[in-house]
Design a protein around this motif. Sequence first.
Motif, PDB file in Angstrom:
ATOM      1  N   UNK A 126       0.839  -1.335  -0.068  1.00 23.65           N
ATOM      2  CA  UNK A 126      -0.014  -0.006   0.009  1.00 23.65           C
ATOM      3  C   UNK A 126       0.706   1.190   0.244  1.00 23.65           C
ATOM      4  N   UNK A 127       0.210   2.259  -0.520  1.00 29.18           N
ATOM      5  CA  UNK A 127       1.281   3.545  -0.890  1.00 29.18           C
ATOM      6  C   UNK A 127       0.109   4.565  -1.016  1.00 29.18           C
ATOM      7  N   UNK A 128       0.652   5.990  -0.846  1.00 31.27           N
ATOM      8  CA  UNK A 128      -0.163   6.984  -1.266  1.00 31.27           C
ATOM      9  C   UNK A 128      -0.389   7.089  -2.765  1.00 31.27           C
ATOM     10  N   UNK A 129      -1.545   7.649  -3.123  1.00 37.41           N
ATOM     11  CA  UNK A 129      -1.995   7.717  -4.539  1.00 37.41           C
ATOM     12  C   UNK A 129      -1.645   9.065  -5.224  1.00 37.41           C
ATOM     13  N   UNK A 130      -1.090   9.203  -6.394  1.00 36.27           N
ATOM     14  CA  UNK A 130      -0.948  10.452  -6.924  1.00 36.27           C
ATOM     15  C   UNK A 130      -2.270  11.318  -7.031  1.00 36.27           C
ATOM     16  N   UNK A 131      -3.504  10.523  -6.949  1.00 38.95           N
ATOM     17  CA  UNK A 131      -4.690  11.105  -7.164  1.00 38.95           C
ATOM     18  C   UNK A 131      -5.056  11.602  -5.640  1.00 38.95           C
ATOM     19  N   UNK A 132      -4.466  11.187  -4.615  1.00 38.73           N
ATOM     20  CA  UNK A 132      -4.568  11.744  -3.143  1.00 38.73           C
ATOM     21  C   UNK A 132      -5.269  10.636  -2.303  1.00 38.73           C
ATOM     22  N   UNK A 133      -5.579   9.621  -2.595  1.00 44.59           N
ATOM     23  CA  UNK A 133      -6.019   8.504  -2.245  1.00 44.59           C
ATOM     24  C   UNK A 133      -5.113   7.349  -2.039  1.00 44.59           C
ATOM     25  N   UNK A 134      -5.414   6.130  -2.237  1.00 43.39           N
ATOM     26  CA  UNK A 134      -4.463   5.021  -1.851  1.00 43.39           C
ATOM     27  C   UNK A 134      -4.322   4.319  -3.390  1.00 43.39           C
ATOM     28  N   UNK A 135      -2.877   4.018  -3.259  1.00 47.64           N
ATOM     29  CA  UNK A 135      -2.297   3.023  -4.527  1.00 47.64           C
ATOM     30  C   UNK A 135      -2.258   1.772  -3.775  1.00 47.64           C
ATOM     31  N   UNK A 136      -2.814   0.782  -4.372  1.00 46.39           N
ATOM     32  CA  UNK A 136      -2.534  -0.796  -4.100  1.00 46.39           C
ATOM     33  C   UNK A 136      -1.562  -1.151  -5.036  1.00 46.39           C
ATOM     34  N   UNK A 137      -0.583  -1.883  -4.745  1.00 42.39           N
ATOM     35  CA  UNK A 137       0.372  -2.394  -5.808  1.00 42.39           C
ATOM     36  C   UNK A 137       0.397  -3.992  -5.519  1.00 42.39           C
ATOM     37  N   UNK A 138       0.040  -4.796  -6.648  1.00 40.13           N
ATOM     38  CA  UNK A 138       0.035  -6.139  -6.628  1.00 40.13           C
ATOM     39  C   UNK A 138       1.298  -6.649  -7.429  1.00 40.13           C
ATOM     40  N   UNK A 139       2.445  -7.239  -6.858  1.00 40.38           N
ATOM     41  CA  UNK A 139       3.605  -7.549  -7.453  1.00 40.38           C
ATOM     42  C   UNK A 139       3.741  -9.043  -7.719  1.00 40.38           C
ATOM     43  N   UNK A 140       3.757  -9.445  -9.055  1.00 47.92           N
ATOM     44  CA  UNK A 140       3.732 -10.948  -9.535  1.00 47.92           C
ATOM     45  C   UNK A 140       4.993 -10.998  -9.907  1.00 47.92           C
ATOM     46  N   UNK A 141       5.951 -12.240  -9.101  1.00 50.75           N
ATOM     47  CA  UNK A 141       7.343 -12.199  -9.666  1.00 50.75           C
ATOM     48  C   UNK A 141       7.327 -13.339 -10.571  1.00 50.75           C
ATOM     49  N   UNK A 142       6.650 -14.360 -10.200  1.00 47.70           N
ATOM     50  CA  UNK A 142       6.399 -15.809 -11.120  1.00 47.70           C
ATOM     51  C   UNK A 142       5.635 -15.718 -12.162  1.00 47.70           C
ATOM     52  N   UNK A 143       5.954 -15.032 -13.150  1.00 44.71           N
ATOM     53  CA  UNK A 143       4.856 -14.616 -14.315  1.00 44.71           C
ATOM     54  C   UNK A 143       5.609 -14.523 -15.547  1.00 44.71           C
TER      55      UNK A 143
END
Length: 543
Positions: A521-538
């Motif tokens: 989770x991080x702060x969004x450039x839009x002012x809300x929340x940015x949720x990042x899904x990192x998929x390594x085995x793809x």
Amino acid sequence: MIQLDPWALFEIGIPAASGGVAGVVGVTVYRRLRHGDARTGLARPYVVLAVVVSLLGIGYAGLHAATPLWNLPLGSGILLLAVPWTTFAARYIGIGRYVTLGRVFAGILAVTVLVGVNVFGRLIQEGWITTSLVGNEALQTLETAQSVVTLALLTLVFGLIGGVVVATYRHDRLSTVQGLLVVLPIAGFIFTVQTTRPATPLLNDVLIGSTFLVVAAGLTLGVTRYDVVTRVPATRRLGERAALTETDEAIVVLDDRARVVRVNEPAERMFGGAQTLADVTDHSVTSLTEHDTITCRTTAGRRQFEPSVSPLVDGYEETFGYTVMLIDVTDREIRRQRLAVLNRILRHNVRNELDVIRAHAEEVDLAPAVDGVDRLSALSEQARRIQDLMERSAADRTEVRLRPHLEAVVADATAGVSADVTVTAPDVSVTIDPERCRYVIDHLVENAVEHNDGESPRVVVRAERTEADVRLVVADDGPGIPESERAVIEAGGETPLEHASSLGLWGTNWAVQSMGGSLSFDESDLGGTAVTVSLTDVAVLDA
């Protein structure tokens, strides 16, 4: 009188210079030991080994120049080198547990006696003393005892020489040259003592000088080029032993007739004195590979285990035994069964009862009760969906076009809702579980829109391709996910005071983990929340 002709300087200079080089090596390793840059168990005997070689070189040069006992240090040299070298070699190949302080002192005492007998015998040969001092019979007894002890010592030395070479050869990341350098100090002197003869003094001088030179060079290369005081094959042996003796799981070694030949401590504790596999379970070795869980008879009664069988195969591809690991999963199986029953109750019994309650509530126009029933029904449906996702196999992957897939998921998630949703993604195909990916994006987009009080919530869904992974980011301009809920997911557990308000975020996290990814989770450039899904085995393919 010392003759300072060129050949005399060669006879004396090379051993003395080699002894000096060995001394420098010993000082260098000692300094590294003081600074914590070498393994204590290896550095200490290596320092002693280098010092002994140094004293032998200097001592040989001095005796050669001043006395007729010039070759005395060679026979005694093997004996003096034996204790530090065997100590180092044993620790080098990972059997250092047999090198105890008492055994080291016993070895030093034995070597001291042998060297004393050797010197005494040589003095008698040179006529410096007579046999009448001890008597012929006693002298013969001493020589016999010396021969027996020396033979035993050489047997140990040769065994360790083979062990060092084989252990280094079998290690994937060590050069065989390193093993040869380790055995060089002891093997070089053994070879020289066995090849020198009184009738060939010139050849003797060449062999002895060359031996000192090669041994000194070997000690130097062992420290500067191959670092034998830190990089050793003992890691492999100790790792294999730790896997057998220090794991908490039961490990049973069987021969080709399923007879128990060795067990580790947990297995001994669980299965007592089992003699065959039949004493542990009703399954054969072959059937163990066909079952995910089996029932075993233990000292605490019957319990459930997950078996893992590894055949022991020789160089002719013939199986001569098996290593069986049995992981106690009794508690896990009980928990799985309990969850299955609770899930059935949640999915069927509770839902059926809620339908009845809803029907009665509608009859008497109890709107709050109807709303509560609808929320419970939605929760039950969400739990059912998460359960279905978790039961999917890790192999349930297929190649999908990333951008069209994300656009379709977003369209379904925002159907009938006024929201400004943008999707950006590279034109690539990825190998993923489409159902789990759909659930993750669907929930994150739906959550971003549902909890946004704006007239037209803004949501950006973007996919990024990096060298290490594929990242799916859902960013919004809403109030953001509460810190308390984010902390629960990041901590990986709930407490009565700290818990998520719904199943959705947990389900998203579980779905991402089951795809081999991570959620952040991080702060969004839009002012809300940015949720990042990192998929390594793809696997990623250009469309």
